[in-house]
Design a protein around this motif. Sequence first.
Motif, PDB file in Angstrom:
ATOM      1  N   THR A  40      42.549   0.746  42.466  1.00  0.00           N
ATOM      2  CA  THR A  40      41.479   0.641  41.464  1.00  0.00           C
ATOM      3  C   THR A  40      40.148   0.368  42.145  1.00  0.00           C
ATOM      4  O   THR A  40      39.272   1.236  42.179  1.00  0.00           O
ATOM      5  CB  THR A  40      41.789  -0.465  40.446  1.00  0.00           C
ATOM      6  N   ILE A  70      43.655 -12.578  38.889  1.00  0.00           N
ATOM      7  CA  ILE A  70      44.930 -11.853  38.812  1.00  0.00           C
ATOM      8  C   ILE A  70      45.732 -12.154  40.083  1.00  0.00           C
ATOM      9  O   ILE A  70      45.188 -12.100  41.192  1.00  0.00           O
ATOM     10  CB  ILE A  70      44.686 -10.334  38.689  1.00  0.00           C
ATOM     11  N   ILE A 111      49.624 -10.134  31.314  1.00  0.00           N
ATOM     12  CA  ILE A 111      49.393 -11.569  31.089  1.00  0.00           C
ATOM     13  C   ILE A 111      50.535 -12.143  30.256  1.00  0.00           C
ATOM     14  O   ILE A 111      50.859 -11.619  29.188  1.00  0.00           O
ATOM     15  CB  ILE A 111      48.048 -11.799  30.383  1.00  0.00           C
ATOM     16  N   ARG A 132      49.960  -8.387  38.783  1.00  0.00           N
ATOM     17  CA  ARG A 132      49.910  -6.936  38.953  1.00  0.00           C
ATOM     18  C   ARG A 132      50.466  -6.566  40.315  1.00  0.00           C
ATOM     19  O   ARG A 132      50.322  -7.320  41.279  1.00  0.00           O
ATOM     20  CB  ARG A 132      48.449  -6.506  38.778  1.00  0.00           C
ATOM     21  N   GLY A 238      36.541 -12.354  31.411  1.00  0.00           N
ATOM     22  CA  GLY A 238      35.889 -11.198  32.023  1.00  0.00           C
ATOM     23  C   GLY A 238      35.266 -10.276  30.998  1.00  0.00           C
ATOM     24  O   GLY A 238      34.595  -9.320  31.346  1.00  0.00           O
TER      25      GLY A 238
HETATM   26  O1  TXA Z   1      42.094  -3.552  39.148  1.00  0.00           O
HETATM   27  C1  TXA Z   1      41.990  -4.772  39.141  1.00  0.00           C
HETATM   28  O2  TXA Z   1      42.467  -5.487  38.229  1.00  0.00           O
HETATM   29  C2  TXA Z   1      41.220  -5.433  40.294  1.00  0.00           C
HETATM   30  C3  TXA Z   1      42.012  -5.182  41.588  1.00  0.00           C
HETATM   31  C4  TXA Z   1      41.372  -5.832  42.794  1.00  0.00           C
HETATM   32  O3  TXA Z   1      43.348  -5.576  41.433  1.00  0.00           O
HETATM   33  N1  TXA Z   1      41.016  -6.815  40.057  1.00  0.00           N
HETATM   34  C5  TXA Z   1      40.122  -7.264  39.127  1.00  0.00           C
HETATM   35  O4  TXA Z   1      40.025  -8.637  39.060  1.00  0.00           O
HETATM   36  O5  TXA Z   1      39.464  -6.526  38.421  1.00  0.00           O
HETATM   37  P1  TXA Z   1      38.830  -9.381  38.311  1.00  0.00           P
HETATM   38  O6  TXA Z   1      39.005 -10.817  38.630  1.00  0.00           O
HETATM   39  O7  TXA Z   1      37.542  -8.768  38.713  1.00  0.00           O
HETATM   40  O8  TXA Z   1      39.140  -9.156  36.795  1.00  0.00           O
HETATM   41  C6  TXA Z   1      40.283  -9.776  36.218  1.00  0.00           C
HETATM   42  C7  TXA Z   1      40.157  -9.820  34.738  1.00  0.00           C
HETATM   43  C8  TXA Z   1      39.045 -10.725  34.304  1.00  0.00           C
HETATM   44  O9  TXA Z   1      38.409 -10.121  33.184  1.00  0.00           O
HETATM   45  C9  TXA Z   1      39.770 -11.994  33.903  1.00  0.00           C
HETATM   46  O10 TXA Z   1      39.055 -12.725  32.952  1.00  0.00           O
HETATM   47  C10 TXA Z   1      41.063 -11.437  33.339  1.00  0.00           C
HETATM   48  O11 TXA Z   1      41.364 -10.341  34.182  1.00  0.00           O
HETATM   49  N2  TXA Z   1      42.149 -12.435  33.436  1.00  0.00           N
HETATM   50  C11 TXA Z   1      42.768 -12.876  34.535  1.00  0.00           C
HETATM   51  N3  TXA Z   1      43.696 -13.802  34.245  1.00  0.00           N
HETATM   52  C12 TXA Z   1      43.677 -13.964  32.925  1.00  0.00           C
HETATM   53  C13 TXA Z   1      44.399 -14.787  32.014  1.00  0.00           C
HETATM   54  N4  TXA Z   1      45.315 -15.645  32.429  1.00  0.00           N
HETATM   55  N5  TXA Z   1      44.108 -14.670  30.702  1.00  0.00           N
HETATM   56  C14 TXA Z   1      43.176 -13.810  30.283  1.00  0.00           C
HETATM   57  N6  TXA Z   1      42.441 -12.997  31.093  1.00  0.00           N
HETATM   58  C15 TXA Z   1      42.687 -13.077  32.394  1.00  0.00           C
END
Ligand code: TXA
Length: 344
Positions: A40, A70, A111, A132, A238
């Motif tokens: 991605t 993630i 999630i 993931r 996010g």
């Molecule tokens: O494609 C992808 O997902 C990329 C690659 C590097 O794997 N990673 C990515 O991570 O986009 P990040 O941190 O930029 O975005 C992760 C999203 C954020 O919007 C975050 O809020 C949401 O996932 N997220 C993560 N853990 C969560 C949780 N426990 N509950 C709700 N939202 C969550």
Amino acid sequence: MNLGYHQSKTIELKASKKEDLLLALDLLKQGRLVALPTETVYGLAANGLSSSAIQKVFAAKNRPANNPLILHTDSILKAHKLLDFSQVSPLIEERFFKLAKSFWPGPLTIIAPKDSSIPKEATAGLKQAAVRIPNNSRTLKILSGLDFPLVMPSANLSTRPSPTCASHVLKTLAGRIDAVVDDGPCPVGIESTVVRIDKDIVEILRPGMFDKNQLEMCLEEKILSMQKIDDVAPSCPGQSQLHYSPDVFEVKLCSDESIDERWSCDDVIIARTRDFLAKERFLGPRPVNAITLLLNDDPARYGQQLYDALYRSENSPDKRLSILVPKDTSGFTAILDRIGRAAS
Ligand code: TXA
Ligand code: MG
């Protein structure tokens, strides 16, 4: 004098070199920060079971502490161990296995209730974790050599566009992270679809390349897709509006009509090739100095090229960007989501 990692030089590693991958592995075992390729976007990797390593990720990205990360692994078994299905209906675990078997490795983030081994910093205190398995052979190799998962937010300063090549990573994080592993441009270019499975109805929190239809077919149930950003409770931090923003003074979203007034300005214009050429037949060529970035008509290719175009727009002297929003929305859901946020 120890200046700390903020002042350290970022080592540039090549994914094709075995010794470079071993060095990346070693740095990660030491709790350091390494940007890794995924299908991605590039992710900023660190030990997902180490509170101090995770805190360094937040600091390097300047990311608000309430935005969870993630966790990435290389097998369904390992991913399953990061989650705890003991307190929820067996249906939730069934959903997990169906999705994992159909879409991993690939651009889907699931999630579900988190296992107690995961530090609170990774999930920003939430009871659910996001997991993931990415689809990049070099990063999978690194993951298979580790006995912990990797947190991997996109490897950019918070609010800036996600990086789809190593030079984008260096543009915002050089000197703030220990290393970047260069594996060329990311083939998907848009972040993973984020889906929450532990409520009555499965919900897409962030659209991505796998769309609602594909997930519904796999799960054999109706799911909710993220409604307009203002309508949803901030269950996915996010979703905050300020995101994916290129470093320019102004980003304007233009319709086929409103692009006319930007045509002869020095704005950078990002447009789908087909839409641009149709417009050019009416309006004639743009000024010689004006930068026009034409993206592919096919949504998959358009998505792959989008963030690079956003970063390129930063090079324009005028620092004003107009995006001709693609008309046909079929296959463009995730792209329209990202374009909308880049402009807000
Ligand atoms: O494609 C992808 O997902 C990329 C690659 C590097 O794997 N990673 C990515 O991570 O986009 P990040 O941190 O930029 O975005 C992760 C999203 C954020 O919007 C975050 O809020 C949401 O996932 N997220 C993560 N853990 C969560 C949780 N426990 N509950 C709700 N939202 C969550
Ligand atoms: Mg991000």
